[in-house]
Structures are given as structure tokens and as C-alpha cells.
Design a protein around this motif. Sequence first.
Motif, mmCIF file in Angstrom:
data_model
loop_
_atom_site.group_PDB
_atom_site.id
_atom_site.type_symbol
_atom_site.label_atom_id
_atom_site.label_comp_id
_atom_site.label_asym_id
_atom_site.label_seq_id
_atom_site.Cartn_x
_atom_site.Cartn_y
_atom_site.Cartn_z
ATOM 1 N N SER A 74 4.836 -13.664 6.306
ATOM 2 C CA SER A 74 4.298 -14.275 4.916
ATOM 3 C C SER A 74 3.573 -13.428 4.355
ATOM 4 O O SER A 74 3.421 -13.393 3.341
ATOM 5 C CB SER A 74 5.184 -15.108 4.471
ATOM 6 N N TYR A 75 2.277 -13.676 5.224
ATOM 7 C CA TYR A 75 1.660 -12.840 4.645
ATOM 8 C C TYR A 75 1.270 -11.787 5.516
ATOM 9 O O TYR A 75 0.927 -10.750 6.279
ATOM 10 C CB TYR A 75 0.186 -13.002 5.602
ATOM 11 N N LYS A 76 0.973 -10.550 3.693
ATOM 12 C CA LYS A 76 1.304 -9.668 3.607
ATOM 13 C C LYS A 76 -0.097 -8.981 2.689
ATOM 14 O O LYS A 76 -0.357 -7.942 2.986
ATOM 15 C CB LYS A 76 2.151 -8.509 3.642
ATOM 16 N N ASN A 77 -0.619 -10.119 2.244
ATOM 17 C CA ASN A 77 -1.709 -9.316 1.364
ATOM 18 C C ASN A 77 -3.397 -9.361 1.892
ATOM 19 O O ASN A 77 -3.074 -10.834 2.533
ATOM 20 C CB ASN A 77 -1.987 -10.432 -0.261
ATOM 21 N N ILE A 78 -4.383 -9.005 1.782
ATOM 22 C CA ILE A 78 -5.715 -9.056 2.072
ATOM 23 C C ILE A 78 -6.521 -8.937 0.646
ATOM 24 O O ILE A 78 -6.502 -8.454 -0.141
ATOM 25 C CB ILE A 78 -5.728 -7.607 2.508
ATOM 26 N N ALA A 79 -7.359 -10.238 0.747
ATOM 27 C CA ALA A 79 -8.516 -9.815 0.212
ATOM 28 C C ALA A 79 -9.996 -9.433 1.496
ATOM 29 O O ALA A 79 -9.576 -10.422 2.594
ATOM 30 C CB ALA A 79 -9.071 -11.793 0.311
ATOM 31 N N MET A 80 -10.608 -8.485 0.984
ATOM 32 C CA MET A 80 -11.559 -8.104 1.747
ATOM 33 C C MET A 80 -12.807 -8.201 0.969
ATOM 34 O O MET A 80 -13.044 -8.425 -0.528
ATOM 35 C CB MET A 80 -11.293 -7.084 2.278
ATOM 36 N N ALA A 81 -14.336 -7.453 1.663
ATOM 37 C CA ALA A 81 -15.579 -7.764 0.592
ATOM 38 C C ALA A 81 -16.137 -6.332 1.308
ATOM 39 O O ALA A 81 -16.010 -6.025 2.695
ATOM 40 C CB ALA A 81 -15.892 -8.665 0.998
ATOM 41 N N VAL A 82 -16.743 -6.207 0.273
ATOM 42 C CA VAL A 82 -18.389 -4.959 0.689
ATOM 43 C C VAL A 82 -19.558 -5.581 0.494
ATOM 44 O O VAL A 82 -19.697 -6.749 -0.794
ATOM 45 C CB VAL A 82 -17.871 -3.875 -0.815
ATOM 46 N N SER A 83 -19.720 -4.699 0.764
ATOM 47 C CA SER A 83 -21.330 -5.299 1.096
ATOM 48 C C SER A 83 -22.216 -4.154 1.544
ATOM 49 O O SER A 83 -21.596 -2.977 1.328
ATOM 50 C CB SER A 83 -21.665 -6.214 1.743
ATOM 51 N N GLY A 84 -24.069 -4.505 1.201
ATOM 52 C CA GLY A 84 -24.603 -2.883 1.644
ATOM 53 C C GLY A 84 -25.124 -2.543 0.118
ATOM 54 O O GLY A 84 -25.079 -2.585 -0.919
ATOM 55 N N ALA A 85 -25.053 -0.924 1.266
ATOM 56 C CA ALA A 85 -26.439 -0.571 0.258
ATOM 57 C C ALA A 85 -25.274 -0.135 -1.209
ATOM 58 O O ALA A 85 -26.151 0.296 -2.533
ATOM 59 C CB ALA A 85 -27.003 0.875 0.147
ATOM 60 N N ALA A 145 -20.700 -3.953 -9.309
ATOM 61 C CA ALA A 145 -20.661 -2.626 -9.026
ATOM 62 C C ALA A 145 -20.354 -2.421 -7.767
ATOM 63 O O ALA A 145 -21.133 -2.860 -6.292
ATOM 64 C CB ALA A 145 -21.510 -1.780 -9.514
ATOM 65 N N ALA A 146 -19.349 -1.256 -7.205
ATOM 66 C CA ALA A 146 -19.234 -0.900 -5.447
ATOM 67 C C ALA A 146 -19.050 0.755 -5.962
ATOM 68 O O ALA A 146 -18.235 0.595 -6.356
ATOM 69 C CB ALA A 146 -18.653 -1.641 -5.094
ATOM 70 N N ARG A 147 -19.547 1.443 -5.271
ATOM 71 C CA ARG A 147 -18.933 2.880 -4.712
ATOM 72 C C ARG A 147 -17.196 2.747 -4.802
ATOM 73 O O ARG A 147 -16.624 2.048 -3.518
ATOM 74 C CB ARG A 147 -19.562 3.640 -3.626
ATOM 75 N N ILE A 148 -16.684 3.582 -5.180
ATOM 76 C CA ILE A 148 -15.399 3.415 -5.396
ATOM 77 C C ILE A 148 -14.354 4.674 -4.043
ATOM 78 O O ILE A 148 -13.881 4.011 -3.318
ATOM 79 C CB ILE A 148 -14.823 5.040 -6.256
#
Length: 351
Positions: A74-85, A145-148
Motif C-alpha cells: 500500500s506504500y507507493k508514495n515517497i517524501a524526500m528531501a533536498v539539501s546542499g549548495a 528554492a532548489a535547483r530543478i
Amino acid sequence: MFSGLKKSSNALIGIDFGSNSIKAVAISKGKGTFQIDAVAEAPIPKGLIVDHHFEDIAKLTQIIKQLRKNFPTSYKNIAMAVSGADVITKVISMNADLNEIELEAQVELEAENTIPFPLDEIYLDFEVIAPNATDKSLNDVLLSAARIETVQAQVDCVEDAGLTTKIVDVASHAESRACELLFDRADYDKGIAIVDIGASQMMLNIVHQGNVIFSRSKNHGGATCTQMMAEHYNMKFSEAEKAKVDHEWPVDCDVDVIAPFVNMTVNHLRFDLRMFTNAPNNIQVDKVILMGGCQLMPGLVTQLEEELDLDVEVANPFIGFEYKNESDKTLLHKVGTKYMMALGLALRGVQ
């Protein structure tokens, strides 16, 4: 969560992409508490993720596919994070009388003047967080803001593995969200230092009244200790890493390697905290919360308390959770602090 990726979400797997391993957590909300439905970690070969950049999406996709097998279907959706420069967050002040369209236009104008990337190369998001403390005619607005290309590399990797990206968060916000489970009411008005010491990076975030008000990171972590051990004993890096993880090192290693590494870590954190206290604000740091696998290093907590003269708490809210599998309970009660980022991301599906 960046505009262009905003969708409703539940039953999320929070995935933390580290330079040494990928960690994932799935949770649900029961009667008065959270339940861990599944947890998993998959090591990744050195060089696949460097400075938060994905160097080989095909190989990382295969690792995620294997990781996925540990979770309910049932778990198919993801939450993730971006970091760094490639990620920038800042708090700006905007006129409180602006309507939604006017506010968006003003935020874009501010971003164009202050973000060092062209607007067509970034995902941009903002959130009104509170009235300004000194001028009630203004609102404080959190700009992210994050680089695409950075975001898209992670999205492609996850979706090639047959999963769906529902939320892209900022790493510092995900960590503070998980740590809020440890706060008591008095902590809200205090400055709380959240220190994440991973394999290759040490990140400091100061949280005050629910907001991240100061962030610093440096290239320092468990890999530094491993390299010191490998050089001192003329070992291969992989051999030193195994000895470090298993705590099966020579007797003199405590003095010759571990103690110098702990000293280095304490000095880095002391310097970063001084940078915050020297800034023009009236907020004092009252507590340090440690997270990340490297905090398990012997003597680190005690030395931090002694030299910084602050309360130091190891982050592990998992002790108060319910569990679907007893093996997950055993794991997270022991090393749950490694999974705080993944937890903070998974919480987006139940809050």
C-alpha cells in the motif's frame, strides 16, 4: 514542498538519501501515537551520491527497488528531501495586507534579486510563518528554492523504481519536524540546536518557535573517522569502516583515533554555535539534540555536555511508538537516531 510537486498525500515512505546508505521509514497514526509500519536501510557503494548529487541513477534505482520490498504494497508514495549548495532557504518580510496573488508576485521578485540561480532553473516555494516580531504590518515569509536538476534527479530515481514522488521537502525542515516530537512546551521559546552527524556531513540547525532560524553544514562525519582509522592502522577503508561500525577496533584506537575525532567534532560544533551567538539576535541555545549515525561514537555526548555546558539529548522519539514488527522495534530502539530524517519526511503523510 516545492510548487509543481504539490499533491495530496498519505501513506508515505520517507526516504533519506545519504552518502553511505539510503534509509526509509513508513508510519501510520493510531490512537494517540504513531506506529512504525516498516523501516529499512540499504548501503550504497561509495561515489553514487557525492555532495548530494546523484552520480548513477540506474544503480541507485536498483537499490531503491530492493529497499521497496521491505514495505507494505500500500506504500507507493515517497517524501524526500533536498539539501546542499543547490538549496536555499531564507526568511523575508512582506506586507501583511498582500493578497495571495500579490504575495506570490512579490516573493518571485525577491527571489529574482536574492537567489543566485535563474528563476527558470529552480523550484520555488514560500510559506507565511508568523507576523513579524518588530513590525506587525509585516509577515515573515519562509522562502525555499532548489535547483530543478537536483530535484529532478531524485524524482527520476524514485519513479524509475516504480514509486511516486508526492513531497519534496528541505532537509533542515524535515529534521526539525522529527525533533519536535521530543520538545516539551518550554522548548518552543528556546533556541534548540539540532546536530545531524552523518557519514560525510555535519549539519547544524537552530530551531526557535517552530522555525529553522540558522543553518550551517560542513564536510565532516563518520567517513572522516574511518579515514583516520584506516591511515593510522594501514587498513583498507572498507576494513576500517567495518571495525568502526562493529566497535571492534584495537585497544589503543580509543586514544589514537576516536578521541581526536571526537575533539574535532566538538570543536567544529563549538565554532558553528559561536557563529550563531555572535549574530545580531537575542536567542540563546539551551539544548543540543544529536542525530545521525555518528552520534553513536563513544564519548561524544559526554564531551559535548562538558565542553559546551549545554544539555545534550540523543534524538530517539521511536521509543514511544507502536510497532507492526518486533524486529523494527529492536532496531529503532538501538539506532533510531539514524532514521530521524526519514521519520521527519514520513510525518508529512500523517500530520
